[in-house]
Design an enzyme around this catalytic site. Structure first.
Site, PDB file in Angstrom:
ATOM      1  N   LYS A   1     -84.932  14.378  24.083  1.00 29.10           N
ATOM      2  CA  LYS A   1     -84.030  14.317  22.921  1.00 29.10           C
ATOM      3  C   LYS A   1     -83.570  12.905  22.617  1.00 29.10           C
ATOM      4  O   LYS A   1     -83.366  12.553  21.460  1.00 29.10           O
ATOM      5  CB  LYS A   1     -82.812  15.233  23.135  1.00 29.10           C
ATOM      6  CG  LYS A   1     -83.160  16.695  22.975  1.00 29.10           C
ATOM      7  CD  LYS A   1     -81.937  17.517  22.636  1.00 29.10           C
ATOM      8  CE  LYS A   1     -82.306  18.978  22.447  1.00 29.10           C
ATOM      9  NZ  LYS A   1     -81.149  19.849  22.284  1.00 29.10           N
TER      10      LYS A   1
ATOM     11  N   LYS B   1     -92.931  22.784  21.887  1.00 34.06           N
ATOM     12  CA  LYS B   1     -92.234  24.072  21.764  1.00 34.06           C
ATOM     13  C   LYS B   1     -91.731  24.279  20.332  1.00 34.06           C
ATOM     14  O   LYS B   1     -91.412  23.301  19.643  1.00 34.06           O
ATOM     15  CB  LYS B   1     -91.133  24.178  22.821  1.00 34.06           C
ATOM     16  CG  LYS B   1     -89.782  23.797  22.381  1.00 34.06           C
ATOM     17  CD  LYS B   1     -88.703  24.076  23.400  1.00 34.06           C
ATOM     18  CE  LYS B   1     -87.470  23.383  22.840  1.00 34.06           C
ATOM     19  NZ  LYS B   1     -86.261  23.479  23.543  1.00 34.06           N
TER      20      LYS B   1
ATOM     21  N   LYS C   1     -85.762  24.735  16.449  1.00 35.70           N
ATOM     22  CA  LYS C   1     -85.027  24.773  15.188  1.00 35.70           C
ATOM     23  C   LYS C   1     -84.752  23.370  14.668  1.00 35.70           C
ATOM     24  O   LYS C   1     -84.427  23.188  13.508  1.00 35.70           O
ATOM     25  CB  LYS C   1     -83.740  25.601  15.279  1.00 35.70           C
ATOM     26  CG  LYS C   1     -82.816  25.331  16.458  1.00 35.70           C
ATOM     27  CD  LYS C   1     -81.567  26.205  16.389  1.00 35.70           C
ATOM     28  CE  LYS C   1     -81.179  26.881  17.687  1.00 35.70           C
ATOM     29  NZ  LYS C   1     -80.858  26.037  18.832  1.00 35.70           N
TER      30      LYS C   1
HETATM   31  P1  TYM Z   1     -81.092  26.398  22.426  1.00 33.46           P
HETATM   32  O1  TYM Z   1     -80.080  26.527  21.343  1.00 33.46           O
HETATM   33  O2  TYM Z   1     -82.066  25.260  22.356  1.00 33.46           O
HETATM   34  O3  TYM Z   1     -81.943  27.720  22.548  1.00 33.46           O
HETATM   35  C1  TYM Z   1     -81.328  28.987  22.734  1.00 33.46           C
HETATM   36  C2  TYM Z   1     -82.197  29.847  23.643  1.00 33.46           C
HETATM   37  O4  TYM Z   1     -83.511  29.992  23.077  1.00 33.46           O
HETATM   38  C3  TYM Z   1     -84.483  29.610  24.041  1.00 33.46           C
HETATM   39  N1  TYM Z   1     -85.597  28.969  23.315  1.00 33.46           N
HETATM   40  C4  TYM Z   1     -86.877  29.318  23.457  1.00 33.46           C
HETATM   41  N2  TYM Z   1     -87.480  30.249  24.204  1.00 33.46           N
HETATM   42  C5  TYM Z   1     -88.836  30.352  24.107  1.00 33.46           C
HETATM   43  N3  TYM Z   1     -89.581  29.573  23.283  1.00 33.46           N
HETATM   44  C6  TYM Z   1     -89.016  28.623  22.509  1.00 33.46           C
HETATM   45  N4  TYM Z   1     -89.748  27.879  21.686  1.00 33.46           N
HETATM   46  C7  TYM Z   1     -87.591  28.456  22.574  1.00 33.46           C
HETATM   47  N5  TYM Z   1     -86.709  27.625  21.952  1.00 33.46           N
HETATM   48  C8  TYM Z   1     -85.499  27.945  22.426  1.00 33.46           C
HETATM   49  C9  TYM Z   1     -83.774  28.617  24.952  1.00 33.46           C
HETATM   50  O5  TYM Z   1     -84.408  28.524  26.209  1.00 33.46           O
HETATM   51  C10 TYM Z   1     -82.395  29.205  25.029  1.00 33.46           C
HETATM   52  O6  TYM Z   1     -82.350  30.227  26.011  1.00 33.46           O
HETATM   53  N6  TYM Z   1     -78.603  24.407  26.286  1.00 33.46           N
HETATM   54  C11 TYM Z   1     -78.906  25.654  25.604  1.00 33.46           C
HETATM   55  C12 TYM Z   1     -77.676  26.404  25.137  1.00 33.46           C
HETATM   56  C13 TYM Z   1     -76.653  26.663  26.183  1.00 33.46           C
HETATM   57  C14 TYM Z   1     -76.733  27.621  27.234  1.00 33.46           C
HETATM   58  C15 TYM Z   1     -75.509  27.521  27.941  1.00 33.46           C
HETATM   59  C16 TYM Z   1     -77.712  28.553  27.626  1.00 33.46           C
HETATM   60  C17 TYM Z   1     -75.453  26.052  26.308  1.00 33.46           C
HETATM   61  N7  TYM Z   1     -74.758  26.554  27.335  1.00 33.46           N
HETATM   62  C18 TYM Z   1     -75.242  28.326  29.074  1.00 33.46           C
HETATM   63  C19 TYM Z   1     -77.443  29.331  28.748  1.00 33.46           C
HETATM   64  C20 TYM Z   1     -76.230  29.225  29.440  1.00 33.46           C
HETATM   65  C21 TYM Z   1     -79.744  25.337  24.372  1.00 33.46           C
HETATM   66  O7  TYM Z   1     -79.745  24.246  23.849  1.00 33.46           O
HETATM   67  O8  TYM Z   1     -80.386  26.405  23.850  1.00 33.46           O
END
Ligand code: TYM
Length: 335
Positions: free
Chosen positions: A111, A194, A197
């Site tokens: 990032k 991957k 969004k």
């Molecule tokens: P974020 O917002 O990037 O994504 C949310 C969830 O979606 C999953 N994900 C995917 N899974 C499969 N293929 C993909 N292309 C893909 N893109 C996203 C992510 O693995 C995630 O589960 N840091 C985290 C948010 C967060 C969080 C937490 C998660 C903050 N605090 C505590 C778990 C527990 C994030 O940026 O997710």
């Protein structure tokens, strides 16, 4: 009963990757767990967000999560900034985690890009806040996609170091729940990246709000190679785009890649893409329609999120107050 916690950033419209990798499993876990699901707006501002867009995306994401099947009454859905316990515990974890641990985080490297000096300090300590999100509830089960695994390992390192430094078994170990079928949904334009969004190309992803034409168009234009589909999963080796489309089909249809290839192996991509588009439209357009219906009353979504936050705070506040006591902060005298 074990507590489930997971989060998602309101930094864009949720994608098919978020749905298959995470939200779908959030829904499934509700049957047998107490679940907390969080729209992590504090995490979102680690990279620049236009304020009005952030507000709107926070509501849209909450509506989409409900439309996918999360029940905000039996479980808890809230936005992170409304529960200050997250930030309080994150500060303590900033002082527990070691810089060397954070330096190993691959997501920060991705990032921050080439100009690391210009990244926000928040982006660097992002995983400490994530550990606080989970541990403020003593949650032990965390459904995520594969890209979050390293952050959860770090959360366990933080919990263990806290327990060691303060000589207490206060924080439990976290178990990542990663569903192998759709742990990594890849970009439609490049099977080695991957689906995200925040990708600048809208053609690279399917958004949960896309209409039938948009979904069909993106799948038709998805990058593939010139060979027909193989007849078994070994034949997907070295064919990242084909593997991704077969994986998406399987995850949506509840089929293994082998079963998908038993049906479509030996055929060209055109017919398979038509079938994949029809399946994706059938699964996603009802979610899009329900999201739209919910968003017609933004006041309802806001009330729901703040109600969730009050219930979340009631769980987190005593846990974080105890962590603060263990660290040596003064306790509020009882009156
Ligand atoms: P974020 O917002 O990037 O994504 C949310 C969830 O979606 C999953 N994900 C995917 N899974 C499969 N293929 C993909 N292309 C893909 N893109 C996203 C992510 O693995 C995630 O589960 N840091 C985290 C948010 C967060 C969080 C937490 C998660 C903050 N605090 C505590 C778990 C527990 C994030 O940026 O997710």
């Amino acid at each position: 009963m074990q507590r489930v916690f997971s989060g998602i950033q309101p930094s864009g419209i949720p994608t098919l990757g978020n749905y298959l990798g995470a939200i779908r499993n959030w829904v499934a876990l509700q049957a047998e767990h107490d679940c907390l699901y969080c729209v992590v707006d504090l995490h979102a501002i680690t990279t620049w967000q236009e304020p009005e867009t952030l507000r709107q995306q926070t509501r849209e994401l909450a509506a989409a999560i409900i439309a996918c099947g999360v029940d905000p009454e039996r479980h808890i859905l809230f936005h992170q900034s409304a529960v200050p316990a997250h930030a309080r515990l994150a500060w303590i974890f900033n002082c527990v985690a070691r810089i060397g641990w954070l330096n190993r985080m691959t997501q920060f490297k991705d990032k921050a890009g080439k100009d690391r000096e210009a990244a926000s300090a928040g982006l660097y300590v992002y995983p400490n806040l994530m550990a606080a999100d989970i541990l403020a509830y003593h949650a032990t089960r965390v459904p995520v996609g594969d890209d979050q695994k390293q952050h959860l390992e770090l959360a366990n390192d933080i919990a263990q170091k806290f327990n060691h430094d303060y000589a207490t078994p206060f924080f439990p170990l976290i178990e990542p729940l990663i569903m192998p079928e759709a742990a990594r949904v890849m970009s439609l334009r490049d099977g080695t990246k991957k689906m995200s969004k925040s990708d600048p190309s809208d053609q690279s992803r399917i958004n949960l709000g896309d209409d039938a034409d948009a979904i069909a168009g993106k799948i038709r234009k998805a990058r593939t190679d010139a060979e027909p589909l193989p007849s078994d999963p070994e034949g997907l080796e070295g064919r990242a785009e084909a593997r991704n489309l077969v994986g998406i089909y399987g995850a949506l249809a509840g089929m293994t890649p082998a079963a998908v290839l038993a049906e479509y192996g030996g055929q060209g991509f055109a017919g398979f893409k038509d079938a994949l588009a029809a399946l994706t439209v059938a699964k996603l357009t009802p979610i899009g329609a329900e999201t739209k219906r919910l968003l017609a009353d933004p006041g309802y979504i806001d009330r729901l999120l703040f109600d969730g936050a009050a219930r979340a705070g009631a769980i987190a506040n005593p846990i974080v107050a105890e962590a603060e006591r263990l660290v040596g902060f003064l306790q509020r005298p009882s009156v």
